[in-house]
Design a protein around this motif. Structure first.
Motif, short mmCIF file in Angstrom:
data_model
loop_
_atom_site.label_atom_id
_atom_site.label_comp_id
_atom_site.label_asym_id
_atom_site.label_seq_id
_atom_site.Cartn_x
_atom_site.Cartn_y
_atom_site.Cartn_z
N GLY A 99 -5.66 5.84 -23.50
CA GLY A 99 -6.13 4.47 -23.64
C GLY A 99 -7.54 4.29 -23.09
N ILE A 100 -7.79 4.83 -21.90
CA ILE A 100 -9.13 4.74 -21.32
C ILE A 100 -10.13 5.51 -22.17
CG2 ILE A 100 -10.54 5.29 -19.30
CD1 ILE A 100 -8.62 3.01 -18.84
N ARG A 126 -21.40 9.19 -19.43
CA ARG A 126 -20.26 10.07 -19.72
C ARG A 126 -19.07 9.63 -18.88
NH1 ARG A 126 -21.36 16.35 -19.27
NH2 ARG A 126 -22.72 15.76 -21.01
N VAL A 127 -17.89 9.66 -19.47
CA VAL A 127 -16.65 9.23 -18.80
C VAL A 127 -15.67 10.40 -18.81
CG1 VAL A 127 -14.72 7.60 -18.79
CG2 VAL A 127 -17.01 6.83 -19.49
N VAL A 128 -15.17 10.75 -17.64
CA VAL A 128 -14.16 11.79 -17.50
C VAL A 128 -12.88 11.12 -17.02
CG1 VAL A 128 -13.49 13.91 -16.33
CG2 VAL A 128 -15.88 13.55 -16.98
N HIS A 171 -14.01 12.36 -22.06
CA HIS A 171 -13.17 13.55 -22.06
C HIS A 171 -11.94 13.29 -21.20
CE1 HIS A 171 -16.44 15.94 -23.85
NE2 HIS A 171 -17.24 15.29 -23.00
N VAL A 172 -10.78 13.74 -21.67
CA VAL A 172 -9.54 13.68 -20.89
C VAL A 172 -9.32 15.05 -20.27
CG1 VAL A 172 -7.06 13.28 -20.94
CG2 VAL A 172 -8.58 11.89 -22.38
N VAL A 173 -9.16 15.09 -18.96
CA VAL A 173 -9.04 16.35 -18.22
C VAL A 173 -7.61 16.49 -17.69
CG1 VAL A 173 -9.87 17.73 -16.29
CG2 VAL A 173 -11.46 16.28 -17.58
N LEU A 174 -6.96 17.61 -18.01
CA LEU A 174 -5.63 17.91 -17.49
C LEU A 174 -5.69 19.19 -16.66
CD1 LEU A 174 -3.41 17.27 -20.66
CD2 LEU A 174 -3.68 15.77 -18.69
N THR A 217 -14.94 3.35 -27.83
CA THR A 217 -15.28 2.08 -28.46
C THR A 217 -16.59 1.53 -27.92
OG1 THR A 217 -12.93 1.57 -28.74
CG2 THR A 217 -14.47 -0.27 -28.89
N LEU A 218 -16.87 1.81 -26.62
CA LEU A 218 -18.12 1.37 -26.00
C LEU A 218 -19.24 2.39 -26.20
CD1 LEU A 218 -16.69 -0.05 -22.66
CD2 LEU A 218 -17.47 -1.35 -24.65
#
Length: 409
Positions: free
Chosen positions: A386-387, A367-369, A399-402, A393-394
């Motif tokens: 972009g990330i 998982r990528v945050v 998730h993008v956290v703001l 893609t991989l």
């Protein structure tokens, strides 16, 4: 509480055979009596004598057999206790709470402090906590260390059957009211662990060493000093490799491959890779000094996997500006050096290197945050997106956290 001993099974059937035969002879005698009255009377007399003798033998033999069985059981129990007590494997009995109830001679030699064990086995083996004691009739395996020896402890729950255990020689009769008991058998594995440590110490460690600023260094000095500088760097590197008993090979003008035993790695880490400082101190009168980067792959993977880890480690070192060493063990990295603030060099640190390192980092996680900097703006949000797309893609959850939405986003 005393219980009446009752014979069961084949032994009981064996004792009943004379009575069974008596019934058979009685039926046979009736047939003889109907055929010949005198012969039947004589047969009846013999049958009565047979029954009397059989009953006498049965009653007296039954008591004798019971007595012999009790004696055999007592001797058998004493033999069991004697075998357990003299068993060369440490063995003990614990209560539900982990208190020592009984231990054989070998076990008492291991623990030494019997009083502390009677309070709790955790006092002797901190690894065996009350929460790790078996609650179900399934064996539990716990590895412990006593002094300089290692043991594999197998703990088994022995449910209380509610029956009198008799005089077995174990101090359990008065303690069975506590409920279930736990047996613990200890198997020594010191030799196996020592062999494992030796094998691990002799594991092959793969490393790559790059001269960060080779082209810039050569271009900044005259031809006379060029060969001398390269010779000094090669000498320092080769001497350092000899000190750790490593096999080294110069692949290119600015790249080295080396391999050594894992037992030498702790020394390198403790010295924080002193070769970095030694190369940095080479100065023949010019302003710019040489720097190197080192990537090391270590772990229990295959040789090819360790080489790939070494490549990823050298990419990390170069991506962070060079002049440092990175030790990579699977997903774990350790960084050493990097004392100087260096500018990025087009020959080493470039987008391809950073992209390769980023790809490996993302592929190593499930998982990528993604988070931007504080007081986010459109640049940080765009980079986060972009990330996010790279991670998707991989085939990774992303998730993008703001923190909060402001006027800039």
């Amino acid at each position: 509480m005393k219980r009446k001993l009752q014979l069961k099974g084949a032994l009981r059937t064996y004792l009943y055979w004379p009575i069974i035969l008596g019934v058979f002879f009685f039926m046979l005698n009736i047939e003889i009596f109907l055929t010949n009255r005198k012969a039947g009377i004589i047969g009846g007399i013999f049958w009565i004598v047979y029954i009397l003798i059989s009953c006498l033998v049965y009653l007296r033999g039954r008591k004798r057999i019971r007595r012999d069985l009790v004696e055999f059981a007592a001797n058998y129990g004493q033999t069991q206790v004697s075998l357990l007590k003299e068993l060369d494997v440490p063995y003990c009995i614990l209560s539900e709470e982990g208190q020592l109830l009984w231990g054989n001679d070998r076990f008492l030699e291991v623990i030494v402090n019997k009083k502390a064990a009677r309070r709790s086995i955790t006092n002797i083996f901190p690894e065996i906590t009350r929460g790790k004691l078996p609650k179900e009739p399934e064996d539990k395996v716990i590895h412990v260390q006593a002094k300089e020896r290692y043991y594999r402890c197998v703990l088994s729950l022995l449910p209380d059957s509610g029956e009198d255990m008799g005089d077995s020689g174990l101090p359990l009769n008065q303690l069975m009211e506590a409920g279930d008991i736990i047996s613990m058998c200890m198997y020594e594995e010191t030799e196996i662990i020592n062999l494992e440590k030796v094998r691990e110490a002799e594991n092959l460690v793969v490393g790559l060493l790059y001269i960060d600023n080779y082209d810039e260094l050569i271009d900044s000095i005259d031809e006379v000093r060029q060969s001398l500088t390269i010779a000094l760097i090669d000498r320092k590197v080769n001497k350092y490799m000899q000190g750790i008993d490593a096999i080294s090979k110069k692949l290119e003008k600015d790249k080295f491959f080396f391999a050594f035993k894992q037992s030498q790695l702790d020394g390198l880490i403790n010295s924080r890779f002193s070769i970095l400082e030694e190369i940095r101190n080479i100065n023949l009168g010019y302003d710019q000094s040489a720097t190197i980067s080192i990537g090391i792959g270590v772990g229990k993977g295959t040789y090819m996997e360790r080489y790939e880890w070494a490549r990823a480690a050298i990419d990390l070192a170069l991506g962070r500006g060079g002049d440092q060493a990175v030790v990579k063990d699977g997903d774990k990295e350790q960084f050493f050096g990097g004392k100087r603030v260096q500018i990025e060099r087009n020959t080493r640190v470039k987008a391809r290197v950073k992209a390769h390192v980023l790809k490996e980092l993302i592929e190593g996680k499930e998982r990528v945050v993604v988070m931007g900097h504080s007081i986010g703006d459109t640049d940080s949000f765009g980079a986060s997106v972009g990330i996010y797309r790279i991670a998707k893609t991989l085939n990774r959850k992303a998730h993008v956290v703001l923190d909060k939405v402001n006027s800039s986003v």
